[in-house]
Design a protein around this motif. Structure first.
Motif, PDB file in Angstrom:
ATOM      1  N   ASN A 423     -30.887  33.246 -38.741  1.00 59.83           N
ATOM      2  CA  ASN A 423     -31.089  33.721 -37.357  1.00 59.83           C
ATOM      3  C   ASN A 423     -31.063  32.551 -36.193  1.00 59.83           C
ATOM      4  OD1 ASN A 423     -31.702  36.255 -38.171  1.00 59.83           O
ATOM      5  ND2 ASN A 423     -33.776  35.879 -38.329  1.00 59.83           N
ATOM      6  N   TYR A 424     -31.594  31.338 -36.640  1.00 57.59           N
ATOM      7  CA  TYR A 424     -31.715  30.514 -35.675  1.00 57.59           C
ATOM      8  C   TYR A 424     -30.703  29.215 -35.782  1.00 57.59           C
ATOM      9  CZ  TYR A 424     -35.953  32.794 -34.488  1.00 57.59           C
ATOM     10  OH  TYR A 424     -36.820  33.615 -34.172  1.00 57.59           O
ATOM     11  N   CYS A 425     -30.114  28.887 -36.899  1.00 64.92           N
ATOM     12  CA  CYS A 425     -29.108  27.728 -36.975  1.00 64.92           C
ATOM     13  C   CYS A 425     -27.743  27.922 -37.495  1.00 64.92           C
ATOM     14  CB  CYS A 425     -29.857  26.927 -37.968  1.00 64.92           C
ATOM     15  SG  CYS A 425     -31.399  26.639 -37.941  1.00 64.92           S
ATOM     16  N   THR A 439     -17.882  19.657 -32.724  1.00 64.01           N
ATOM     17  CA  THR A 439     -18.654  20.315 -31.795  1.00 64.01           C
ATOM     18  C   THR A 439     -20.202  20.266 -32.461  1.00 64.01           C
ATOM     19  OG1 THR A 439     -16.838  21.618 -31.349  1.00 64.01           O
ATOM     20  CG2 THR A 439     -19.005  22.648 -30.591  1.00 64.01           C
ATOM     21  N   TYR A 440     -20.249  20.984 -33.799  1.00 65.14           N
ATOM     22  CA  TYR A 440     -21.492  21.193 -34.243  1.00 65.14           C
ATOM     23  C   TYR A 440     -21.512  20.394 -35.508  1.00 65.14           C
ATOM     24  CZ  TYR A 440     -21.893  24.993 -31.031  1.00 65.14           C
ATOM     25  OH  TYR A 440     -21.845  25.845 -30.144  1.00 65.14           O
ATOM     26  N   PRO A 441     -22.557  19.240 -35.640  1.00 68.62           N
ATOM     27  CA  PRO A 441     -22.741  18.419 -36.792  1.00 68.62           C
ATOM     28  C   PRO A 441     -22.712  19.204 -38.080  1.00 68.62           C
ATOM     29  CG  PRO A 441     -24.365  18.015 -35.338  1.00 68.62           C
ATOM     30  CD  PRO A 441     -23.519  18.761 -34.628  1.00 68.62           C
ATOM     31  N   LYS A 465     -29.074  17.668 -26.202  1.00 65.65           N
ATOM     32  CA  LYS A 465     -27.831  18.052 -25.402  1.00 65.65           C
ATOM     33  C   LYS A 465     -27.345  19.646 -25.742  1.00 65.65           C
ATOM     34  CE  LYS A 465     -25.810  13.581 -26.139  1.00 65.65           C
ATOM     35  NZ  LYS A 465     -24.765  13.076 -26.447  1.00 65.65           N
ATOM     36  N   GLU A 466     -26.518  19.941 -26.446  1.00 65.93           N
ATOM     37  CA  GLU A 466     -26.249  21.469 -26.715  1.00 65.93           C
ATOM     38  C   GLU A 466     -26.954  21.977 -27.836  1.00 65.93           C
ATOM     39  OE1 GLU A 466     -22.291  22.744 -26.765  1.00 65.93           O
ATOM     40  OE2 GLU A 466     -21.479  21.000 -25.681  1.00 65.93           O
ATOM     41  N   MET A 467     -27.836  21.006 -28.474  1.00 64.21           N
ATOM     42  CA  MET A 467     -28.788  21.897 -29.722  1.00 64.21           C
ATOM     43  C   MET A 467     -29.958  22.290 -28.631  1.00 64.21           C
ATOM     44  SD  MET A 467     -30.059  21.715 -32.952  1.00 64.21           S
ATOM     45  CE  MET A 467     -31.560  21.626 -33.580  1.00 64.21           C
ATOM     46  N   VAL A 481     -38.101  26.711 -42.278  1.00 66.76           N
ATOM     47  CA  VAL A 481     -36.685  26.595 -41.817  1.00 66.76           C
ATOM     48  C   VAL A 481     -36.175  25.203 -42.169  1.00 66.76           C
ATOM     49  CG1 VAL A 481     -36.811  25.931 -39.635  1.00 66.76           C
ATOM     50  CG2 VAL A 481     -34.500  27.254 -40.660  1.00 66.76           C
ATOM     51  N   LEU A 482     -37.151  24.008 -41.948  1.00 70.29           N
ATOM     52  CA  LEU A 482     -36.863  22.844 -41.965  1.00 70.29           C
ATOM     53  C   LEU A 482     -36.573  22.366 -43.385  1.00 70.29           C
ATOM     54  CD1 LEU A 482     -38.169  20.733 -39.043  1.00 70.29           C
ATOM     55  CD2 LEU A 482     -35.988  22.078 -39.370  1.00 70.29           C
ATOM     56  N   SER A 483     -37.674  22.949 -44.275  1.00 70.55           N
ATOM     57  CA  SER A 483     -37.599  22.614 -45.920  1.00 70.55           C
ATOM     58  C   SER A 483     -36.549  23.189 -46.495  1.00 70.55           C
ATOM     59  CB  SER A 483     -38.903  23.241 -46.481  1.00 70.55           C
ATOM     60  OG  SER A 483     -40.042  22.721 -45.934  1.00 70.55           O
TER      61      SER A 483
HETATM   62  C1  HEC Z   1     -26.321  26.490 -30.064  1.00 73.87           C
HETATM   63  C2  HEC Z   1     -26.063  25.556 -31.329  1.00 73.87           C
HETATM   64  C3  HEC Z   1     -27.100  25.135 -32.204  1.00 73.87           C
HETATM   65  C4  HEC Z   1     -28.348  25.764 -32.755  1.00 73.87           C
HETATM   66  C5  HEC Z   1     -28.388  27.151 -32.721  1.00 73.87           C
HETATM   67  C6  HEC Z   1     -28.709  24.801 -33.810  1.00 73.87           C
HETATM   68  N1  HEC Z   1     -28.203  23.582 -33.436  1.00 73.87           N
HETATM   69 FE1  HEC Z   1     -28.657  21.679 -34.595  1.00 73.87          FE
HETATM   70  N2  HEC Z   1     -27.071  20.923 -33.219  1.00 73.87           N
HETATM   71  C7  HEC Z   1     -26.388  21.261 -32.423  1.00 73.87           C
HETATM   72  C8  HEC Z   1     -25.542  20.302 -31.792  1.00 73.87           C
HETATM   73  C9  HEC Z   1     -24.630  20.482 -30.637  1.00 73.87           C
HETATM   74  C10 HEC Z   1     -26.035  19.094 -32.355  1.00 73.87           C
HETATM   75  C11 HEC Z   1     -25.545  17.646 -31.823  1.00 73.87           C
HETATM   76  C12 HEC Z   1     -26.552  17.236 -30.926  1.00 73.87           C
HETATM   77  C13 HEC Z   1     -26.155  15.978 -30.286  1.00 73.87           C
HETATM   78  O1  HEC Z   1     -26.276  14.852 -31.003  1.00 73.87           O
HETATM   79  O2  HEC Z   1     -25.319  15.935 -29.302  1.00 73.87           O
HETATM   80  C14 HEC Z   1     -27.226  19.355 -33.349  1.00 73.87           C
HETATM   81  C15 HEC Z   1     -27.808  18.548 -34.083  1.00 73.87           C
HETATM   82  C16 HEC Z   1     -28.557  18.709 -35.157  1.00 73.87           C
HETATM   83  C17 HEC Z   1     -29.149  18.001 -35.976  1.00 73.87           C
HETATM   84  C18 HEC Z   1     -28.987  16.466 -35.826  1.00 73.87           C
HETATM   85  C19 HEC Z   1     -27.613  16.253 -36.767  1.00 73.87           C
HETATM   86  C20 HEC Z   1     -27.012  14.914 -36.251  1.00 73.87           C
HETATM   87  O3  HEC Z   1     -26.045  14.417 -37.071  1.00 73.87           O
HETATM   88  O4  HEC Z   1     -27.340  14.228 -35.193  1.00 73.87           O
HETATM   89  C21 HEC Z   1     -30.165  18.543 -36.855  1.00 73.87           C
HETATM   90  C22 HEC Z   1     -30.800  17.974 -38.098  1.00 73.87           C
HETATM   91  C23 HEC Z   1     -29.893  19.827 -36.427  1.00 73.87           C
HETATM   92  N3  HEC Z   1     -28.867  20.000 -35.452  1.00 73.87           N
HETATM   93  C24 HEC Z   1     -30.555  20.803 -37.071  1.00 73.87           C
HETATM   94  C25 HEC Z   1     -30.657  22.189 -36.572  1.00 73.87           C
HETATM   95  C26 HEC Z   1     -31.684  23.249 -37.113  1.00 73.87           C
HETATM   96  C27 HEC Z   1     -32.430  23.181 -38.338  1.00 73.87           C
HETATM   97  C28 HEC Z   1     -31.373  24.641 -36.411  1.00 73.87           C
HETATM   98  C29 HEC Z   1     -32.056  25.840 -36.603  1.00 73.87           C
HETATM   99  C30 HEC Z   1     -33.465  25.685 -36.491  1.00 73.87           C
HETATM  100  C31 HEC Z   1     -30.308  24.090 -35.204  1.00 73.87           C
HETATM  101  N4  HEC Z   1     -29.928  22.895 -35.529  1.00 73.87           N
HETATM  102  C32 HEC Z   1     -29.732  25.112 -34.368  1.00 73.87           C
HETATM  103  C33 HEC Z   1     -26.246  22.735 -31.996  1.00 73.87           C
HETATM  104  C34 HEC Z   1     -27.094  23.803 -32.573  1.00 73.87           C
END
Ligand code: HEC
Length: 508
Positions: A423-425, A439-441, A465-467, A481-483
């Protein structure tokens, strides 16, 4: 064996022939007409429909709408305006934009063909253009239609393309005005700034001038406070609805009112946090008809008015990307409320971007499985335009119709962690945790996921940023969710507890 000994050779042959003919009869029953090539039968509630691909191998069809003589017209994000030729069924390209700027969600987006083409032979498109290597703009342009060509482009609106959230849809109101829904450009502050054309519903005359009865003198702004609207539809009563992408929470369907403020970025969805209540006190805010958390990524929107498919009469049909479905939102008689949401074709065709209802009651949808953020659904013939058309019950066999309506019986077979992650990630980091290059790591073998707990928790609580920030999740959901992420993608690390989340929240 005993029986065989009683048969002579002739009887034996006859028995065989009989069996073969029974078998082949069974076979033809099964393959005709339901398993007709490329078509399938679905049951809605009581109406059977046939789903037939009308066009395939498209480069992200973004809009479907009706052209002159009930033709089906559509755009491709790649910069083409096309129609499905009524006679041959082939796709015919009417226009290829020479100056298209396409990156991720920009490109050729919404389109409307004027409903009265004999007197006003105009079509309007919303797209992003490359003015030079460094300057990109978003535009709404009017073309004039002349025997399968589009000529005399007239720019109605040109505005900064910014970096994302491009919207955009266009529609013609019952009073003949042009309505445009624009994205905030991924610059939050635009949406509440009346001087900016981003994050707005705009209203123009078809010659590009500003109507004198707009809410602000000499301004195209009709309503504001939107984030990334990708759906716009008028009902038969002339009510305007739109769909809007929320951030980490609160996707919306709204009823658009003149001078209405839809809240973004101050309010997401309903007014339900202390900060939102404070802001709402001094503003005339219009709450959404529906809001969704977890988000579903709503796109194209159409009002279905035909009696052809009774379960959809007086409903809004909403194309859903992330949720891989077509939603039906039945409206009350006045068109001012919707309480229920039905999900159709869940995960049957993948991401759905656009929806159109033709005057004969057929519905057309466009898949979006090869767009910039695919979720691994793309088939060989994607992307496609599919026609959903009523079929007579007598013409089909009930047992081979697929059920189109999702039944949510509350039985969840996935773990709580997987559900929360989905749902969220997963829309960004993908179900397999491998992300999207550049775009998304990837979360697999990721230093943050495998590293120190405080750092990981803080990143997800605050966003970066975009996260988006996920601080709205409860300690319980966040811990789960993190676990899950750690266990699934970095199996060596320990679990995260609710106390870990509480501590980090307190330290912020
Ligand atoms: C809308 C898109 C989006 C969603 C939804 C999202 N993320 Fe992300 N996430 C990103 C982006 C973009 C980055 C990179 C951010 C940056 O460093 O600029 C990121 C970075 C991360 C990182 C760090 C990775 C790194 O190498 O720096 C983690 C851990 C992470 N997200 C976990 C999650 C988790 C857990 C969820 C759900 C609860 C989630 N993300 C939901 C877009 C998203």
């Amino acid at each position: 064996m005993k029986m065989m000994t009683c048969m002579n050779v002739k009887e034996y042959m006859i028995a065989w022939l009989f069996m073969i003919s029974i078998l082949s009869l069974f076979y033809t029953c099964k393959s005709d007409p339901v398993q007709q090539e490329n078509a399938s039968i679905y049951l809605l509630d009581s109406t059977y429909v046939r789903v037939t691909p009308m066009a395939s191998h498209l480069d992200v069809p973004w809009e479907i709408t009706g052209g002159p003589n009930d033709e089906i017209w559509f755009t491709e994000q790649a910069g083409k305006v096309n129609k499905i030729d009524a006679e041959s069924g082939h796709v015919k390209t009417l226009l290829t934009l020479p100056d298209l700027y396409r990156e991720r969600t920009s490109g050729l987006l919404g389109m409307v063909v004027h409903p009265n083409m004999s007197e006003t032979p105009y079509i309007f498109i919303a797209y992003s253009a490359r003015k030079s290597d460094h300057v990109h703009v978003s535009r709404v342009v009017r073309y004039t239609y002349k025997t399968d060509t589009l000529i005399n482009p007239l720019t109605i609106l040109e505005y900064p393309a910014w970096k994302g959230h491009f919207g955009a849809r266009v529609a013609i109101a019952p009073d003949g005005k042009l309505i445009v829904a624009t994205g905030d450009g991924a610059q939050d502050e635009n949406a509440q700034d009346i001087a900016s054309p981003n994050g707005k519903i705009l209203r123009f005359n078809v010659d590009g001038s500003i109507p004198s009865d707009n809410p602000f003198a000499n301004s195209a702004v009709w309503a504001w406070g939107l984030r990334n609207p990708q759906g716009l539809a008028f009902s038969s009563k002339g009510i305007l609805y739109n769909s809007d992408h929320g951030d980490a929470t609160d996707d919306e369907v709204n009823m658009i009112q003149k001078g209405g403020n839809y809240g973004w970025p101050k309010i997401a969805g309903y007014v339900d946090t202390p900060e939102e209540r404070l802001f709402a006190k001094d503003s005339i805010l219009v709450p959404p008809l529906q809001a969704w958390t977890p988000t579903i990524a709503p796109a194209g929107l159409v009002y279905y008015t035909s009696a052809e498919i009774p379960e959809w009469k007086n409903t809004l049909l909403l194309a859903i990307l992330k949720g891989n479905s077509l939603y039906a939102l039945p409206l009350n008689k006045e068109g001012t409320k919707t309480d229920t949401v039905y999900h159709f074709f869940e995960r049957a065709f993948g991401r759905i971007r656009a929806v159109y209802a033709s005057p004969d009651g057929a519905v057309y949808i466009a898949t979006s499985n090869r767009d910039w953020n695919p979720n691994g659904f793309a088939g060989d013939d994607d992307d496609r335009i599919l026609q959903i058309k009523k079929v007579d019950k007598k013409a089909i066999k009930e047992e081979v119709a697929l059920k189109a309506k999702a039944i949510h019986d509350g039985k969840e077979t996935r773990s709580e962690g997987e559900v929360l992650y989905t749902n969220y990630c997963a829309s960004c980091h993908k179900p397999n945790g491998r992300g999207l290059m550049g775009t998304y790591p990837a979360l697999v073998q990721n230093k943050v996921v495998e590293g120190e707990t405080t750092n990981f928790v803080n990143l997800v609580l605050n966003g970066k940023k975009e996260m988006p920030s996920f601080s709205f999740l409860s300690d319980h959901d966040m811990a789960i969710v993190l676990s899950y992420v750690r266990k699934k993608f970095a199996s060596k690390r320990g679990q995260i507890s609710q106390d870990d989340i509480k501590k980090n929240r307190a330290n912020q």
